[in-house]
Design a protein around this motif. Sequence first.
Motif, PDB file in Angstrom:
ATOM      1  N   ARG A 137      40.173  55.675  44.243  1.00 15.39           N
ATOM      2  CA  ARG A 137      41.821  56.103  43.873  1.00 15.39           C
ATOM      3  C   ARG A 137      41.544  57.054  42.889  1.00 15.39           C
ATOM      4  NH1 ARG A 137      45.787  58.694  45.183  1.00 15.39           N
ATOM      5  NH2 ARG A 137      47.463  58.587  43.680  1.00 15.39           N
ATOM      6  N   SER A 153      39.403  48.942  44.773  1.00 15.69           N
ATOM      7  CA  SER A 153      39.373  50.234  44.793  1.00 15.69           C
ATOM      8  C   SER A 153      40.515  51.124  44.511  1.00 15.69           C
ATOM      9  CB  SER A 153      39.246  50.671  46.286  1.00 15.69           C
ATOM     10  OG  SER A 153      40.432  50.515  47.095  1.00 15.69           O
ATOM     11  N   PRO A 181      35.813  56.541  50.848  1.00 14.57           N
ATOM     12  CA  PRO A 181      35.506  55.304  50.901  1.00 14.57           C
ATOM     13  C   PRO A 181      34.286  54.730  50.277  1.00 14.57           C
ATOM     14  CG  PRO A 181      35.001  56.205  52.846  1.00 14.57           C
ATOM     15  CD  PRO A 181      35.330  57.433  52.075  1.00 14.57           C
ATOM     16  N   ILE A 191      42.932  51.589  46.062  1.00 16.49           N
ATOM     17  CA  ILE A 191      43.727  52.094  47.124  1.00 16.49           C
ATOM     18  C   ILE A 191      44.952  51.518  47.588  1.00 16.49           C
ATOM     19  CG2 ILE A 191      43.178  52.700  49.740  1.00 16.49           C
ATOM     20  CD1 ILE A 191      42.059  54.465  47.700  1.00 16.49           C
ATOM     21  N   GLY A 192      45.075  50.195  47.383  1.00 14.60           N
ATOM     22  CA  GLY A 192      46.214  49.285  47.473  1.00 14.60           C
ATOM     23  C   GLY A 192      47.355  49.338  46.720  1.00 14.60           C
ATOM     24  N   ARG A 206      39.067  42.636  52.744  1.00 13.56           N
ATOM     25  CA  ARG A 206      39.896  43.853  52.879  1.00 13.56           C
ATOM     26  C   ARG A 206      40.767  43.940  51.830  1.00 13.56           C
ATOM     27  NH1 ARG A 206      41.174  48.443  55.722  1.00 13.56           N
ATOM     28  NH2 ARG A 206      43.178  48.997  55.813  1.00 13.56           N
ATOM     29  N   THR A 231      40.816  56.190  53.028  1.00 10.99           N
ATOM     30  CA  THR A 231      40.804  57.024  52.173  1.00 10.99           C
ATOM     31  C   THR A 231      39.998  58.159  52.496  1.00 10.99           C
ATOM     32  OG1 THR A 231      40.219  57.786  49.796  1.00 10.99           O
ATOM     33  CG2 THR A 231      39.388  55.395  50.796  1.00 10.99           C
ATOM     34  N   LEU A 271      37.996  51.524  54.190  1.00 10.05           N
ATOM     35  CA  LEU A 271      39.455  51.864  53.495  1.00 10.05           C
ATOM     36  C   LEU A 271      39.979  52.998  53.899  1.00 10.05           C
ATOM     37  CD1 LEU A 271      38.201  50.958  49.707  1.00 10.05           C
ATOM     38  CD2 LEU A 271      39.783  49.958  51.074  1.00 10.05           C
ATOM     39  N   ALA A 311      38.999  44.290  48.613  1.00  5.04           N
ATOM     40  CA  ALA A 311      38.613  45.827  48.668  1.00  5.04           C
ATOM     41  C   ALA A 311      39.665  46.869  48.245  1.00  5.04           C
ATOM     42  CB  ALA A 311      37.942  46.449  49.828  1.00  5.04           C
ATOM     43  N   LEU A 312      41.080  46.572  48.833  1.00  3.78           N
ATOM     44  CA  LEU A 312      42.164  47.482  48.337  1.00  3.78           C
ATOM     45  C   LEU A 312      42.503  47.317  46.972  1.00  3.78           C
ATOM     46  CD1 LEU A 312      44.232  46.749  51.599  1.00  3.78           C
ATOM     47  CD2 LEU A 312      43.478  48.937  50.770  1.00  3.78           C
ATOM     48  N   TYR A 348      33.584  48.871  51.416  1.00  3.53           N
ATOM     49  CA  TYR A 348      34.643  49.622  51.286  1.00  3.53           C
ATOM     50  C   TYR A 348      34.686  50.704  52.541  1.00  3.53           C
ATOM     51  CZ  TYR A 348      35.587  49.285  45.922  1.00  3.53           C
ATOM     52  OH  TYR A 348      36.049  48.555  44.729  1.00  3.53           O
TER      53      TYR A 348
END
Length: 440
Positions: free
Chosen positions: A48, A367, A90, A369-370, A360, A87, A85, A363-364, A82
């Motif tokens: 992110r 990272s 990743p 990303i979540g 997952r 994105t 992901l 990981a979100l 990752y």
Amino acid sequence: MPDVLVAGGGPTGLLTAFELERAGLEVLVLERDARPTTQSKALGLQPRSVEVLADRGLLAAIEPHVQARLPAGHFSGIPIDYTDLPTRFPYQLGVEQAYVAAAIEARLRTPVLRDAAVTAVAQDDEGVTVTAGGHDHRAGWLVAADGGRSTVRTLLGAAFPGTSARISLVVADLTLARKPAGLADDWQLPSSRSGFLLPLSGGRYRVVVVGAEQQRLDRDAPVTAAELQRALTAAHGPEIEVGEVRWASRFGDAARQLEHYRHGRVLFAGDAAHIHLPVGGQGLNLGLQDAVNLGWKLAAQVRGHAPDGLLDSYHDERHPVAARVLLSTRAQAALGLPDPDATAVREIVTGLLATPDARRDVALELSGIGISYPDTTGRATDVPVAPDGRAVLVGASPPTGWADRVETRAGTDPQLVRPDGYLAWAGGAGLDTALRRWFA
Ligand SMILES: Cc1cc2nc3c(=O)[nH]c(=O)nc-3n(C[C@H](O)[C@H](O)[C@H](O)COP(=O)(O)OP(=O)(O)OC[C@H]3O[C@@H](n4cnc5c(N)ncnc54)[C@H](O)[C@@H]3O)c2cc1C
């Protein structure tokens, strides 16, 4: 007189200044150190953060210093894939924090006043007076990004509850006079619970040690080459020999967070607002996300078009994210303890994290990303931010009167993107409400 003073020219303070300046504000950064640091605590950027830096055109200057693209993160040393992901990036970028800060600073018009340690703060109804380097500076607002031992936090007596350190670790950057055969010369995820050794640029190695000796020594005891040699010999055998120790420091797993990120006209960001064990590569990334969440909201406040509660939504949105990181890093610290019960729990957790859904979810989270905020529908994945800090409206026309706050772009996928990249509206009814909710 600047609109905003920023205490601390670390990555959080610099990116906050960048965001404020992008939105047209006058900013002054007050930094304690006389020169930019070449020491890097963090060695990695989460996906992110890579998105955020890329969207602002800041990634290109960082790229030449990237040493690795790691297609995984880790949870207390347990690898977390990752690669799937959602994105463009990743992977974690292996890059020293000093290069990230330097890339942001190089793009700032804002002056960074060095040798200017903040020593006093006074605020009134109109603004803030900050004494730094023996001089008084006045502005409407102060962003305190002066790190984990924040002077501003102490001066304001801000409550910083949490847990004290239970374990003690050593970080050092050193050269090796002798290397054992087979020592990996590429970046790898830390997998050992007693520390790791990672090659940096310029022949240096990053060493992190958490052994029995470190637990016995005083937190203020200097880190010696002999202590590092003992740890490296234990981990890598007698062939390894420490050369020159360039930087060494002790740190711990204290986990604390400000109760309130806003104290009147003072807003806290980065390590000044939250500290935790740097496991899983989270701290720098938290600070960078604080900066982009705060920047546009404070800019709107200064320019007089912030809707009610917008500035306070900085605390409301970012406090829970850091609280979750504190929870995660405390769990990771517990999993890393050298005790049989922790080993048993670790084995169970390792098994759980091998299941796709659990992997997952973690990981979100790791990272970034979540990350999602109430009243937004996630982040925009392919809408670069407006260079002037406005929101971006794609595939729709706003009612008249919004051009100073909203840039309109053609597109088939209607969305209204906040300046920090999160979606305020994603098609259908409600565009008017979203415009007023965030940009009135
Ligand atoms: C050993 C270690 C390893 C880490 N590894 C990672 C990692 O891999 N990934 C990750 O994401 N995070 C990692 N972190 C955490 C990360 O380094 C921090 O979260 C990050 O530095 C926070 O940035 P910041 O700008 O908020 O604070 P800082 O980087 O601490 O910057 C604060 C700035 O404020 C200045 N300052 C201090 N006092 C004053 C004052 N009174 N007046 C003016 N200026 C002042 C300081 O000189 C400094 O420039 C690690 C931390 C440690 C200790």
